[in-house]
Write a protein that holds these residues in place. Structure first.
Motif: not given
Length: 507
Positions: A5-29
């Motif tokens: 479950s610890t691995g699940g929390v780590l995977a879910a939070t890190c992947v979602s954070t990566l996607v949110v920030n990638a999405n945000t920084s890509a929009v201007s392009i």
């Protein structure tokens, strides 16, 4: 909690954070491509950037409070669901207005995912395991922000601009499934049961007319009735926010924190840093792709802006050591000095500049930002007592969103207004656009110089602590989110005001 479950929390939070920030920084392009498809001008589409930050500023603290009261997993899942909905709205949009509406929803979703994801990690892990988990979360945030423009450029050419949002929606759904099966629910039984909804609304009412007034000032005039009315509403809503925070049982912002000189100075420095880097990425994304200037494709523009985001990440491992050796205040001041010099250089841009001429100033701005962001974020949490670290972090994160919204709107307005005025005076399009970029860069240089002044006058020296891996990760993510560092430990013996003048330290 089990390892699975610890691995699940780590995977879910890190992947979602990566996607949110990638999405945000890509929009201007993506904005030029979205403009071509929807027919809405890029000047108006800047609300897809500023609207996101505006709503994020209002929601970032409230979403954390909602998680404490109603369950962090539940609110995190709600954030992911909103993110999926916003991606679908944007991907299916037939008008610029729908894109902006989707991005506004995405601002609330992104802030919720970041705030509650970090809370879930903090609950699921302890001690050294927590340091590793938070370090990975910070690294994921930084990598996402760095990769976003490049990924956005690739997808525009391969799938159309809509492809980014379809892919992000799919990844968010996978995160929801992973969270459902692996993450345990948690809440804070000691947290106040009331949530400051009115404070959230008043933050939005403070920022929205401010950004509208700044954005339309070129058309309306700075001293026109509509512009002054927007600013008057901002002042009234700001006054109402202060009144509300003094009266509610669980305020969004503890106004007593504003008496902490170091915290306020560091937070303003964070606001300036976030604002100027977001404004820069917005301006260069447009300038590089304009057919009258460099005429880059979205992919080429993504590659061209990569040194800025990569520079922030590459300098991060060195920042804690530099701050420990020379002093955090000196690191912040040096960072803003380098950033100011970079913006001044871009202030001399003209139509003859090719990409390589931009490269050195771009790298200088990125290195300067990386040097100032980490110690500023560290100062925000190191200058308060341990029980106030969460509030200080929330305060600085709100400022980060505010800076991004206001500075991007201001830079977009200056760029568009100067360009239009130059064209009206008979200048060729390349000369007009370079003049607009130069004028906006000079304003960003002034803001960066104010950050240098803050470092000298306001931010006193604080104990930097012994830098570790977690500090490097925090420094890498500092332009996106404030994470506590080892510098926060010495504050345990002090309070929110006493650490402003730490014993044995000189400023």
């Amino acid at each position: 909690m089990s390892a699975t479950s610890t691995g699940g929390v780590l995977a879910a939070t890190c992947v979602s954070t990566l996607v949110v920030n990638a999405n945000t920084s890509a929009v201007s392009i993506l904005l030029p491509a979205i403009s071509d498809d929807t027919g809405m001008s890029v000047d108006t589409l800047q609300w897809a950037v500023t609207g996101y930050s505006l709503v994020g500023a209002a929601v970032i603290i409230t979403s954390g409070s909602l998680g404490d009261v109603f369950g962090r997993k539940r609110v995190f899942q709600l954030g992911l669901a909103l993110f999926v909905v916003s991606c679908v709205i944007i991907a299916l949009a037939q008008s610029g207005g729908m894109v902006i509406a989707g991005r506004v929803i995405q601002g609330a979703a992104g802030a919720t995912i970041l705030a509650c994801g970090l809370s879930l990690l903090s609950v699921a892990t302890k001690g050294d395991e927590n340091l590793r988990a938070v370090s990975l979360w910070g690294a994921a945030a930084a990598v996402g922000a760095a990769a976003g423009p490049l990924v956005g450029g690739v997808l525009v050419d391969a799938t159309g601009w809509q492809g980014l949002f379809w892919i992000d929606a799919g990844v968010a759904v996978l995160c929801m499934v992973l969270t459902w099966f692996t993450v345990a629910e948690s809440s804070d039984p000691d947290a106040p049961r009331s949530v400051d909804y009115l404070g959230t609304l008043l933050i939005a009412l403070t920022l929205m007319p401010l950004i509208l007034g700044v954005s339309k000032s070129g058309d309306w005039g700075w001293f026109s009735v509509p512009t002054l009315t927007c600013f008057a509403i901002t002042l009234l809503a700001g006054w109402g926010f202060v009144r509300t925070e003094r009266r509610v049982a669980a305020p969004l912002l503890d106004l007593a924190l504003l008496r902490n000189r170091t915290l306020v100075g560091a937070t303003i420095a964070i606001l300036i840093g976030a604002g100027t880097i977001n404004a820069l990425m917005y301006l260069l994304s447009l300038y590089f792709q304009d057919p009258s200037t460099l005429g880059f494709s979205p992919l080429e523009a993504g590659l061209a802006t990569l040194p800025a985001t990569v520079g922030l990440v590459v300098i991060a491992p060195l920042v804690p050591r530099l701050a420990a050796r020379f002093g955090p205040r000196q690191a912040i001041g040096a960072g803003f000095a380098i950033t100011t010099a970079g913006f001044v250089a871009v202030g001399f841009a003209d139509a003859s500049w090719q990409y390589l001429t931009f490269l050195l100033p771009l790298v200088a701005i990125a290195v300067g930002m990386g040097l100032s962001n980490g110690p500023s974020s560290s100062a925000a949490t190191a200058s308060v007592s341990p029980d106030q670290v969460g509030e200080a972090s929330g305060f600085s994160n709100m400022a980060r969103y505010v800076g991004a919204a206001v500075a991007t709107a201001l830079a977009a307005t200056i760029y568009a207004t100067v360009t239009a005025n130059q064209v009206a005076d008979g200048a060729a399009d390349p000369d007009a656009l370079s003049s607009g970029l130069a004028a906006a860069s000079w304003v960003m240089a002034v803001f960066s110089a104010l950050g240098l002044l803050l470092a000298i006058v306001v931010i006193v020296r604080y104990p930097a602590g012994r830098p570790g891996v977690s500090d490097s990760a925090a420094a890498a993510a500092a332009h996106l989110h404030t994470l506590p560092t080892t510098a926060a430990a010495p504050a345990a013996a002090g309070d929110a005001t006493s650490v402003d003048q730490p014993s044995g330290e000189t400023s």
